[in-house]
Motif scaffolding. Structure first.
Motif, PDB file in Angstrom:
ATOM      1  N   GLU A   1      17.138  12.483  -1.806  1.00 44.72           N
ATOM      2  CA  GLU A   1      17.612  11.143  -1.436  1.00 44.72           C
ATOM      3  C   GLU A   1      16.479  10.328  -0.823  1.00 44.72           C
ATOM      4  N   ALA A   2      15.658  10.956   0.002  1.00 48.41           N
ATOM      5  CA  ALA A   2      14.522  10.257   0.611  1.00 48.41           C
ATOM      6  C   ALA A   2      13.539   9.799  -0.459  1.00 48.41           C
ATOM      7  N   LEU A   3      13.284  10.644  -1.450  1.00 46.07           N
ATOM      8  CA  LEU A   3      12.346  10.282  -2.518  1.00 46.07           C
ATOM      9  C   LEU A   3      12.877   9.126  -3.360  1.00 46.07           C
ATOM     10  N   GLN A   4      14.174   9.099  -3.593  1.00 48.53           N
ATOM     11  CA  GLN A   4      14.748   7.970  -4.335  1.00 48.53           C
ATOM     12  C   GLN A   4      14.539   6.658  -3.581  1.00 48.53           C
ATOM     13  N   ARG A   5      14.723   6.707  -2.288  1.00 51.11           N
ATOM     14  CA  ARG A   5      14.508   5.509  -1.452  1.00 51.11           C
ATOM     15  C   ARG A   5      13.037   5.113  -1.450  1.00 51.11           C
ATOM     16  N   LEU A   6      12.143   6.088  -1.303  1.00 52.07           N
ATOM     17  CA  LEU A   6      10.706   5.805  -1.309  1.00 52.07           C
ATOM     18  C   LEU A   6      10.257   5.260  -2.665  1.00 52.07           C
ATOM     19  N   ALA A   7      10.883   5.732  -3.735  1.00 51.25           N
ATOM     20  CA  ALA A   7      10.558   5.223  -5.074  1.00 51.25           C
ATOM     21  C   ALA A   7      10.973   3.767  -5.212  1.00 51.25           C
ATOM     22  N   ARG A   8      12.148   3.419  -4.682  1.00 46.89           N
ATOM     23  CA  ARG A   8      12.588   2.023  -4.728  1.00 46.89           C
ATOM     24  C   ARG A   8      11.630   1.113  -3.961  1.00 46.89           C
ATOM     25  N   GLU A   9      11.011   1.649  -2.923  1.00 43.78           N
ATOM     26  CA  GLU A   9      10.097   0.865  -2.092  1.00 43.78           C
ATOM     27  C   GLU A   9       8.660   0.881  -2.607  1.00 43.78           C
ATOM     28  N   GLY A  10       8.411   1.618  -3.695  1.00 42.42           N
ATOM     29  CA  GLY A  10       7.076   1.644  -4.275  1.00 42.42           C
ATOM     30  C   GLY A  10       6.116   2.620  -3.613  1.00 42.42           C
ATOM     31  N   MET A  11       6.623   3.479  -2.731  1.00 45.06           N
ATOM     32  CA  MET A  11       5.754   4.436  -2.036  1.00 45.06           C
ATOM     33  C   MET A  11       5.439   5.647  -2.904  1.00 45.06           C
ATOM     34  N   VAL A  12       6.372   6.006  -3.806  1.00 44.46           N
ATOM     35  CA  VAL A  12       6.147   7.133  -4.713  1.00 44.46           C
ATOM     36  C   VAL A  12       6.648   6.745  -6.098  1.00 44.46           C
ATOM     37  N   GLN A  13       6.227   7.536  -7.079  1.00 43.62           N
ATOM     38  CA  GLN A  13       6.741   7.429  -8.448  1.00 43.62           C
ATOM     39  C   GLN A  13       7.246   8.804  -8.848  1.00 43.62           C
ATOM     40  N   ILE A  14       8.497   8.869  -9.290  1.00 40.20           N
ATOM     41  CA  ILE A  14       9.111  10.140  -9.642  1.00 40.20           C
ATOM     42  C   ILE A  14       8.975  10.359 -11.150  1.00 40.20           C
ATOM     43  N   HIS A  15       8.362  11.478 -11.517  1.00 40.04           N
ATOM     44  CA  HIS A  15       8.170  11.840 -12.920  1.00 40.04           C
ATOM     45  C   HIS A  15       8.916  13.146 -13.181  1.00 40.04           C
ATOM     46  N   PRO A  16      10.107  13.060 -13.800  1.00 38.57           N
ATOM     47  CA  PRO A  16      10.892  14.272 -14.054  1.00 38.57           C
ATOM     48  C   PRO A  16      10.074  15.335 -14.789  1.00 38.57           C
ATOM     49  N   SER A  17      10.221  16.546 -14.333  1.00 37.53           N
ATOM     50  CA  SER A  17       9.558  17.743 -14.871  1.00 37.53           C
ATOM     51  C   SER A  17       8.070  17.817 -14.553  1.00 37.53           C
ATOM     52  N   LYS A  18       7.513  16.758 -13.971  1.00 39.40           N
ATOM     53  CA  LYS A  18       6.102  16.777 -13.604  1.00 39.40           C
ATOM     54  C   LYS A  18       5.904  16.808 -12.090  1.00 39.40           C
ATOM     55  N   GLY A  19       6.653  15.975 -11.367  1.00 37.17           N
ATOM     56  CA  GLY A  19       6.508  15.926  -9.925  1.00 37.17           C
ATOM     57  C   GLY A  19       6.603  14.518  -9.389  1.00 37.17           C
ATOM     58  N   VAL A  20       6.174  14.352  -8.179  1.00 35.84           N
ATOM     59  CA  VAL A  20       6.237  13.067  -7.477  1.00 35.84           C
ATOM     60  C   VAL A  20       4.803  12.587  -7.260  1.00 35.84           C
ATOM     61  N   LEU A  21       4.504  11.408  -7.777  1.00 36.73           N
ATOM     62  CA  LEU A  21       3.161  10.840  -7.648  1.00 36.73           C
ATOM     63  C   LEU A  21       3.119   9.887  -6.467  1.00 36.73           C
ATOM     64  N   VAL A  22       2.104  10.041  -5.636  1.00 37.16           N
ATOM     65  CA  VAL A  22       1.840   9.091  -4.554  1.00 37.16           C
ATOM     66  C   VAL A  22       0.714   8.179  -5.042  1.00 37.16           C
ATOM     67  N   PRO A  23       1.036   6.954  -5.465  1.00 36.24           N
ATOM     68  CA  PRO A  23      -0.001   6.095  -6.048  1.00 36.24           C
ATOM     69  C   PRO A  23      -1.008   5.643  -4.996  1.00 36.24           C
ATOM     70  N   ALA A  24      -2.231   5.441  -5.434  1.00 36.14           N
ATOM     71  CA  ALA A  24      -3.268   4.937  -4.536  1.00 36.14           C
ATOM     72  C   ALA A  24      -2.966   3.489  -4.173  1.00 36.14           C
ATOM     73  N   ALA A  25      -3.348   3.090  -2.965  1.00 35.36           N
ATOM     74  CA  ALA A  25      -3.145   1.714  -2.498  1.00 35.36           C
ATOM     75  C   ALA A  25      -4.399   0.900  -2.800  1.00 35.36           C
ATOM     76  N   SER A  26      -4.224  -0.237  -3.460  1.00 35.60           N
ATOM     77  CA  SER A  26      -5.362  -1.085  -3.809  1.00 35.60           C
ATOM     78  C   SER A  26      -5.335  -2.376  -3.002  1.00 35.60           C
ATOM     79  N   VAL A  27      -6.487  -3.000  -2.875  1.00 36.70           N
ATOM     80  CA  VAL A  27      -6.569  -4.285  -2.176  1.00 36.70           C
ATOM     81  C   VAL A  27      -5.751  -5.337  -2.908  1.00 36.70           C
ATOM     82  N   ASP A  28      -5.824  -5.342  -4.231  1.00 38.05           N
ATOM     83  CA  ASP A  28      -5.084  -6.333  -5.017  1.00 38.05           C
ATOM     84  C   ASP A  28      -3.583  -6.210  -4.776  1.00 38.05           C
TER      85      ASP A  28
END
Length: 224
Positions: free
Chosen positions: A47-74
């Motif tokens: 449930e926490a990951l679903q919320r974080l995904a909605r907020e753009g903090m993580v990306q959920i990739h079924p069968s692969k895992g949870v990606l934490v995207p790098a933060a860019s200046v742009d």
């Protein structure tokens, strides 16, 4: 603890791990790793990951895992364009709607911001509390939902590129304190100016990461 409370706890802990880069940006992690790291069960972590995904903090990739995207200046600069407008609205609404309990908590927070000696961790929690106070006082749940991800992602960028910690904490404390003082005075013009001054600081911080000066500001961003 109720399941909702567990989900909130898992969210807070995973967000903290992301913000302080205990999870390396650009890396894939598994639900099982997060379950072991946080001490929470699979359901609250999911449930926490679903919320974080909605907020753009993580990306959920079924069968692969949870990606934490790098933060860019742009990305940070685009977020701050949105945050600028929403926070100015929030502080203006809070000026007129802050009730007795809000005002007591804001007054106590002003005192903390002026006198407490913060670590980076305690300062971050204080900033989150300040944002929650303002949004609660604004009494608009749609505004709260829109602001939360922009503020969380902005905090992540700020922490990731932190230099001269004591100076940055001091500046941030002063800017947040001025916003609360204006709300307590019910001065919506001063509250808006203080909110824009905080945004200007964050935009300048982002440009400094690039080693660039910020382009000339618009008229509405000049008041501090």
């Amino acid at each position: 603890m109720a399941e909702k409370g567990k989900a909130d706890g898992a969210y807070d802990e995973i967000e903290r791990m992301i913000i302080f880069q205990e999870i390396t940006p650009g890396s894939l992690v598994s639900e099982s790793m997060l379950t072991a790291s946080t001490g929470f069960g699979r359901t609250p972590v999911r449930e926490a990951l679903q919320r974080l995904a909605r907020e753009g903090m993580v990306q959920i990739h079924p069968s692969k895992g949870v990606l934490v995207p790098a933060a860019s200046v742009d990305t940070q600069l685009r977020l701050l364009e949105l945050r600028r407008v929403l926070e100015a609205l929030a502080v203006e609404l809070a000026c007129g709607r802050a009730a007795g309990e809000h005002r007591r908590e804001m007054a106590a927070m002003v005192d903390r911001l002026k006198h407490e000696e913060f670590t980076l961790g305690t300062y971050l929690e204080t900033v989150k509390e300040t944002h929650h106070l303002i949004v609660d006082a604004a009494a608009n749940e749609y505004l709260a939902d829109a602001l939360a991800p922009a503020q969380a992602l902005s905090r992540r960028f700020w922490i990731a590129h932190m230099r001269e910690e004591a100076d940055q904490i001091s500046r941030g404390s002063t800017l947040h304190g001025r916003i609360l003082e204006a709300i307590l005075a019910r001065d919506d013009s001063a509250a808006r100016a203080a909110s824009l001054a905080l945004n200007d600081y964050l935009v300048d911080f982002a440009y400094a990461v690039l080693g660039h000066l910020r382009p000339p500001r618009n008229k509405d961003s000049s008041a501090a």
